[in-house]
Motif scaffolding. Structure first.
Motif, short mmCIF file in Angstrom:
data_model
loop_
_atom_site.label_atom_id
_atom_site.label_comp_id
_atom_site.label_asym_id
_atom_site.label_seq_id
_atom_site.Cartn_x
_atom_site.Cartn_y
_atom_site.Cartn_z
N ILE A 51 -5.28 2.71 -4.05
CA ILE A 51 -5.52 3.27 -5.38
C ILE A 51 -4.23 3.68 -6.09
O ILE A 51 -4.16 3.63 -7.32
CB ILE A 51 -6.50 4.47 -5.27
N GLN A 52 -3.20 4.07 -5.34
CA GLN A 52 -1.94 4.44 -5.98
C GLN A 52 -1.34 3.23 -6.69
O GLN A 52 -0.94 3.31 -7.85
CB GLN A 52 -0.96 4.98 -4.92
N SER A 53 -1.29 2.11 -5.99
CA SER A 53 -0.75 0.89 -6.59
C SER A 53 -1.64 0.41 -7.73
O SER A 53 -1.15 -0.06 -8.76
CB SER A 53 -0.61 -0.20 -5.53
N ALA A 54 -2.96 0.52 -7.55
CA ALA A 54 -3.89 0.05 -8.58
C ALA A 54 -3.76 0.86 -9.87
O ALA A 54 -3.76 0.31 -10.97
CB ALA A 54 -5.32 0.12 -8.05
N ALA A 55 -3.67 2.18 -9.73
CA ALA A 55 -3.53 3.03 -10.91
C ALA A 55 -2.26 2.69 -11.68
O ALA A 55 -2.24 2.65 -12.91
CB ALA A 55 -3.54 4.50 -10.51
N ARG B 189 0.82 -1.19 0.00
CA ARG B 189 0.00 0.00 0.00
C ARG B 189 0.86 1.25 0.00
O ARG B 189 1.72 1.43 0.85
CB ARG B 189 -0.92 0.00 1.23
N ILE B 190 0.62 2.11 -0.99
CA ILE B 190 1.31 3.39 -1.06
C ILE B 190 0.26 4.48 -0.87
O ILE B 190 -0.63 4.63 -1.71
CB ILE B 190 2.03 3.57 -2.41
N LEU B 191 0.32 5.19 0.22
CA LEU B 191 -0.72 6.18 0.54
C LEU B 191 -0.68 7.36 -0.42
O LEU B 191 0.38 7.82 -0.83
CB LEU B 191 -0.57 6.65 1.97
N VAL B 192 -1.87 7.85 -0.74
CA VAL B 192 -2.00 9.02 -1.59
C VAL B 192 -2.97 9.98 -0.92
O VAL B 192 -3.93 9.56 -0.26
CB VAL B 192 -2.50 8.62 -3.00
N ASP B 193 -2.72 11.27 -1.02
CA ASP B 193 -3.58 12.29 -0.41
C ASP B 193 -4.84 12.50 -1.26
O ASP B 193 -4.85 12.26 -2.47
CB ASP B 193 -2.83 13.61 -0.28
N LEU C 298 -9.31 7.19 2.80
CA LEU C 298 -8.98 5.97 3.54
C LEU C 298 -9.50 4.74 2.81
O LEU C 298 -8.80 3.72 2.70
CB LEU C 298 -9.57 6.04 4.95
N TYR C 299 -10.72 4.84 2.32
CA TYR C 299 -11.32 3.70 1.61
C TYR C 299 -10.48 3.31 0.38
O TYR C 299 -10.16 2.13 0.18
CB TYR C 299 -12.75 4.07 1.19
N LEU C 300 -10.12 4.29 -0.42
CA LEU C 300 -9.38 4.01 -1.64
C LEU C 300 -7.94 3.59 -1.35
O LEU C 300 -7.34 2.84 -2.12
CB LEU C 300 -9.39 5.24 -2.56
N ASN C 301 -7.39 4.06 -0.25
CA ASN C 301 -6.03 3.66 0.12
C ASN C 301 -5.98 2.26 0.71
O ASN C 301 -4.92 1.64 0.75
CB ASN C 301 -5.44 4.64 1.14
N LYS C 302 -7.12 1.77 1.15
CA LYS C 302 -7.16 0.46 1.82
C LYS C 302 -7.55 -0.67 0.88
O LYS C 302 -7.12 -1.81 1.06
CB LYS C 302 -8.15 0.53 2.99
#
Length: 777
Positions: A189-193, A74-78, A175-179
Motif C-alpha cells: 500500500i505504501q508504494s501504491a499510494a 515493497r515498502i512496509l508501513v505500520d 500484512l494484507y495491504l503490505n503484500k
C-alpha cells in the motif's frame, strides 16, 4: 420399511458421517502438519514478508525512492500509518464479519456455496476472508494437477486459522495491504499510494482509498491507468459497501461517487523521482564487488582498478552489502532486505538543484546552442571538425550502444550492422518538453541526442554532507553520471590549487609582477607560451591576487615557472584528485580530467582552514527491524597550513567581488559572502563554476557529450555563462526558503589581518565589472 431396516440405515448414515468427519479431521491434521500439500514452517508464519524494498530517505525525512527487484518493490508501513478509510473500505468490501471469525467465515462460505455453487449467481459473493486471501498471497503455490487444485482451499483455510492464532486483526490487515501487488512495480500500500496518488497511506482521501481497495478484486481489470471508467465504477461499488456497513452516510457516498477518478500516476522505479543519478550511484556503490584485476582487462582501466581497490579498503560504503553480513551469515541485499538508507541529501535542496538545471539549460543555454548550430552541416559538433572526423565520432558512439553489441554477438557483419543503423525505425527520443515518438534511424538518433548539452551539479555542506546531486539533464535518456562517474578537464578552476602551492611556498598575494606573456620550458626542452583570453593591463604591474581574480593565464604561468609540476600533482592528490594527472607545466591551466565530486571536496579545503572533507552520502543504515546496522561520518584530511588557507580565502572572495565570478552579484543579486572560481577549457569545450559560502561548497560543469561539441564563440562557451547561472539560481532558491538553515548574513571566520592583506597595492585590481561582463577565463 421395517423399524429394524430404518435403524440400520440410521446407523449406516451416522457411521458414514463419523467416517467422513474422521477423514476430514485427519485430512486437516495432515495438512496442518505438512504431510499433505504445502504448509509453511512456523518461522515463515511468524515473519511472512521477508522480501521487501530498501528505501532511500533524505536528511529531512522524505522518501527519495527504493531499490527492489521487479516483483518485490515493497515498502512496509505500520498499521498506525494507514488511513482509517483504507481499513474501513477493505473490511466493508472484502470481509464484513472480519472481527467476528477466526480466519474462516462459515456464514459467508455457506452463502457462497448456495448462491454461486447451487443457484449459479455471480453476485453471490465470495467465501474467502481477508485472512484467507492473505494466506493465498503469502503461501499458496501454483497447482500442477487436479488433486493439488482440490487441496488448495483446505490448505488456505488451515493457514488462515494459524495466521489468526499468531496475529491480531490489525496485523492481518496490515500484512494484507503490505503484500498486495497493485501493478506497475507498486507492491504494498505504501508504494501504491505513492504510485497512483503521490501520497502516503495515511494521506489517502476516502475516494482514493476506495479506488485502491477496489483494485484488490482484480488489479489488471480495474487498472485506473488503462481503464479509468471501469475502475471508477468499481470505486463506487466500494463506496456503496462502505455505506452499507455504516462507515459512510448516503449523502457522503453520493458526493464521493460523483467525483471523477483522478490519479497522479508515477511509476515506482529507481529511475523515476527525485535524485535518480544519486540513487543509482548509491546502488552501484553499495552493491560493488571486491575489485578483481581480471575484470579490468583494458589498459585504460588500470587506474579505475586502482581507484576501486582503494575505495574497497578505505570507503565503508563501497561494497557495503558484500562486506557486511546479517545475523544469519548471509550478505545484505538492498533489493530484498528492507533496509532504510538514510542519506545526506536534502529533498528541498535537491529539488532546487534540479529546477536550476532545468531553468538554465532548458530555457536559456540549450536554445542558444541549438540556434547557433541550426542549419550547420557539422551540427552539433564544432565547425573545426571535418566530415570524416564527425563520422568517426558517430561510429565510436554506435559501437558503444547495446544494439550494436547485441548484433555483434549475433555474428552480424560490420557492414550489415551499419546498414541496419541507417534504416529508419519507430522510436522515442528526448526533448525538454517530454519524449517524442518519431521515425528515425538509430544513426541519426545518436547525432540528435548529442545535440543536447549535459551538466553536473553537486552541493555539500562544510561537514561533508552532500545536500544536492544532479548527475545529468535526464536520467532516462542520459544515464552517464557526470558528478562521480565522469571526468572532464577543469580549466581555470585548477588555479586555486596552484595558488595554494604558491602560498605554501611563501609567495604573497600582494606580490607584484609585470603582466606580460610568459615563456616556459619543460623538462624535455619544449617551449610553452600560454595565451590570455583578453589584453587587460598588458605591460602593467599587477598583483598575484589580481591574477586569480581575473583568471590571468600569464600570472598563472609566472607562478608555474617558480614551482614544480610534480609538486603540483602531489598537492592535487592531497586535494582529493584520484585520476591520472600528467605532471607537465600546462597542468597549471587545468588539463587534468577531474570529477565534479572531487572538485567539491577539494574546494572545501578553503572553507575549513586547510582541511579537506570527503563528500558523505549516507549517514546510517537500518535493517528491517529498525536496528542501526551501519553509521558513517565524513573523513577529513589536512591539506594546507591555516595561514595559506586564509590567503586563499581572501583571494577567492575577490573573484566573486569584482572578478570573473561577479556575475553572481550584479545579475543574480546574491549578496552572501562567497568565494569561487570560473573555469573554461580549450575551445570552450567545458564550462565550470566552483563556489562556496561559509556553509556550502558547490560545483557545476556544463558541456557536450564529446569535447568536440561546444559553442563556437567564447562569449557563450565560458564557464561564467554556462555553469555559473545554475549555481546562482540554486542559491537564490536556497536563500529564499526559510525552512533551510542558510542565510546571506553568514560570515567567514577570517582573522582581521587577512581581511585585506593587499591594501593599495593593486593598481589593476580596482577594475570593477560595473554592470558589464568583461571577464573571461
Amino acid at each position: 420399511m421395517t423399524s429394524e431396516a430404518r435403524k440400520n440405515i440410521t446407523l449406516l448414515f451416522w457411521a458414514l458421517y463419523a467416517v467422513a468427519l474422521i477423514i476430514i479431521v485427519i485430512l486437516f491434521m495432515a495438512i496442518s502438519k505438512g504431510s499433505i500439500g504445502y504448509m509453511p514452517p512456523v518461522e515463515q508464519l511468524t515473519n511472512p514478508i521477508d522480501k521487501r524494498a530498501s528505501v532511500v530517505i533524505s536528511a529531512d525525512g522524505e522518501t527519495l525512492g527504493s531499490f527492489a527487484h521487479s516483483k518485490d518493490n515493497r515498502i512496509l508501513v505500520d498499521y498506525k500509518d494507514l488511513s482509517p478509510d483504507l481499513v474501513k473500505a477493505l473490511i466493508a468490501t472484502e470481509d464484513r464479519r472480519f472481527s467476528e471469525h477466526s480466519g474462516i467465515d462459515i456464514k459467508g462460505l455457506l452463502r457462497a456455496v448456495v448462491m454461486r455453487g447451487i443457484l449459479m449467481k455471480k453476485s453471490g459473493g465470495g467465501g474467502s476472508t481477508i485472512t484467507q486471501q492473505l494466506a493465498k498471497q503469502l503461501y499458496s503455490p501454483g497447482a500442477a494437477n487436479f488433486a493439488e487444485r482440490l487441496l488448495q482451499k483446505p490448505i488456505e483455510w488451515v493457514i488462515a486459522v494459524k495466521l489468526e492464532r499468531y496475529y491480531t486483526k490489525e496485523e492481518i490487515v496490515n500484512l494484507y495491504l503490505n503484500k498486495f501487488d497493485f501493478l506497475y512495480n507498486a507492491v504494498g500500500i505504501q508504494s501504491a499510494a505513492r504510485t497512483y496518488f503521490n501520497t502516503t497511506p495515511k494521506g489517502l482521501k476516502t475516494e482514493e482509498a476506495a479506488t485502491l481497495i477496489g483494485m484488490c478484486k482484480n488489479p489488471s481489470y480495474y487498472n485506473p491507468v488503462r481503464h479509468n471508467d471501469r475502475t471508477e465504477q468499481r470505486r463506487n461499488v466500494v463506496l456503496q459497501q462502505m455505506q452499507k456497513a455504516g462507515y459512510l452516510s448516503v449523502r457522503e457516498r453520493d458526493s464521493l461517487a460523483a467525483l471523477p477518478l483522478t490519479i497522479h500516476f508515477a511509476k515506482m522505479d529507481h529511475t523515476e523521482g527525485p535524485a535518480p543519478y544519486f540513487r543509482e550511484y548509491l546502488r552501484i556503490i553499495m552493491t560493488a564487488q571486491k575489485p578483481n584485476r581480471d575484470n579490468y582487462p583494458a589498459s585504460w582501466q588500470k587506474n579505475r582498478f586502482r581507484e576501486d581497490s582503494t575505495a574497497w579498503e578505505d570507503n565503508p560504503l563501497y561494497g557495503w552489502c558484500n562486506k557486511n553480513k546479517k545475523p544469519d551469515g548471509s550478505h545484505y541485499n538492498i533489493y530484498t532486505d528492507g533496509l532504510k538508507i538514510y542519506t545526506t541529501i536534502d529533498s528541498r535542496m535537491q529539488r532546487y538543484a534540479e529546477e536550476a538545471v532545468q531553468e538554465h539549460i532548458r530555457q536559456t543555454l540549450q536554445p542558444a546552442f541549438s540556434a547557433e548550430k541550426q542549419g550547420r552541416s557539422y551540427a552539433p559538433f564544432s565547425r573545426d571538425l571535418t566530415p570524416d572526423e564527425v563520422n568517426d565520432v558517430l561510429t565510436r558512439s554506435m559501437q558503444q550502444t547495446d544494439r550494436y553489441r547485441e548484433m555483434k554477438r549475433a555474428g552480424i557483419s560490420e557492414a550489415d550492422i551499419k546498414t541496419a543503423f541507417m534504416k529508419p525505425i519507430e522510436m522515442s527520443v528526448f526533448s525538454w518538453d517530454g519524449p517524442i515518438d518519431t521515425i528515425l534511424s538509430p544513426w541519426d538518433s545518436i547525432r540528435y541526442h548529442k545535440g543536447f548539452l549535459r551538466t553536473a551539479f553537486m552541493s555539500m555542506d562544510t561537514i561533508g554532507h552532500v545536500k544536492a546531486y544532479v548527475g545529468g539533464i535526464n536520467y532516462n535518456h542520459f544515464q552517464y553520471d557526470m558528478v562521480t562517474g565522469g571526468r572532464r578537464q577543469i580549466g581555470s578552476t585548477i588555479k586555486p590549487f596552484l595558488y595554494s602551492l604558491a602560498m605554501v611556498e611563501g609567495i604573497s598575494p600582494c606580490e607584484q609582477m609585470l603582466h606580460v606573456q610568459q615563456q616556459l620550458t619543460d623538462e624535455n626542452g619544449h617551449t610553452w607560451i600560454p595565451r590570455n583570453a583578453d589584453q587587460k593591463h598588458v605591460g602593467e604591474m599587477v598583483s598575484i591576487r589580481w591574477g586569480l581574480q581575473n583568471s590571468s593565464n600569464w600570472v598563472t604561468a609566472y607562478l608555474m615557472k617558480r614551482l614544480s609540476p610534480y609538486v603540483l600533482k602531489s598537492l592535487l592528490e592531497s586535494f582529493g584528485m584520484t585520476g591520472e594527472i600528467d605532471p607537465v607545466i600546462s597542468l597549471s591551466l587545468g588539463t587534468a580530467d577531474i570529477s565534479v565530486s572531487e572538485m567539491v571536496g577539494g574546494y572545501s579545503t578553503f572553507v575549513k582552514r586547510g582541511f579537506r572533507v570527503m563528500p558523505l552520502y549516507v549517514t546510517r543504515i537500518e535493517d528491517s527491524f529498525r536496528n542501526t546496522v551501519a553509521s558513517f561520518q565524513a573523513k577529513t584530511h589536512e591539506v594546507l597550513p591555516e595561514e595559506a588557507t586564509y590567503k586563499m580565502l581572501h583571494m577567492l572572495r575577490s573573484v566573486m567581488d569584482g572578478g570573473t565570478g561577479s556575475r553572481v552579484r550584479y545579475r543574480y543579486n546574491l549578496r552572501a559572502p562567497m568565494g569561487g572560481k570560473t573555469g573554461t577549457t580549450q575551445n570552450h569545450s567545458d564550462g565550470w563554476f566552483m563556489a562556496f559560502t561559509p556553509s556550502l561548497v558547490s560545483g557545476c560543469w556544463v558541456g557536450g557529450e564529446e569535447r568536440s561539441i561546444h559553442f563556437d564563440r567564447m562569449t557563450e562557451g565560458q564557464g561564467a555563462n554556462m555553469a555559473l547561472p545554475i549555481y546562482a539560481l540554486f542559491m537564490q532558491k536556497v536563500y529564499a526558503d526559510p525552512t533551510l538553515p542558510y542565510s546571506e548574513t553568514e560570515t567567514f571566520d577570517l582573522p582581521a589581518r587577512y581581511a585585506n592583506p593587499c591594501p593599495d597595492t593593486d593598481s589593476a585590481s580596482s577594475s570593477q565589472v560595473g554592470g558589464i561582463d568583461r571577464f573571461f577565463e
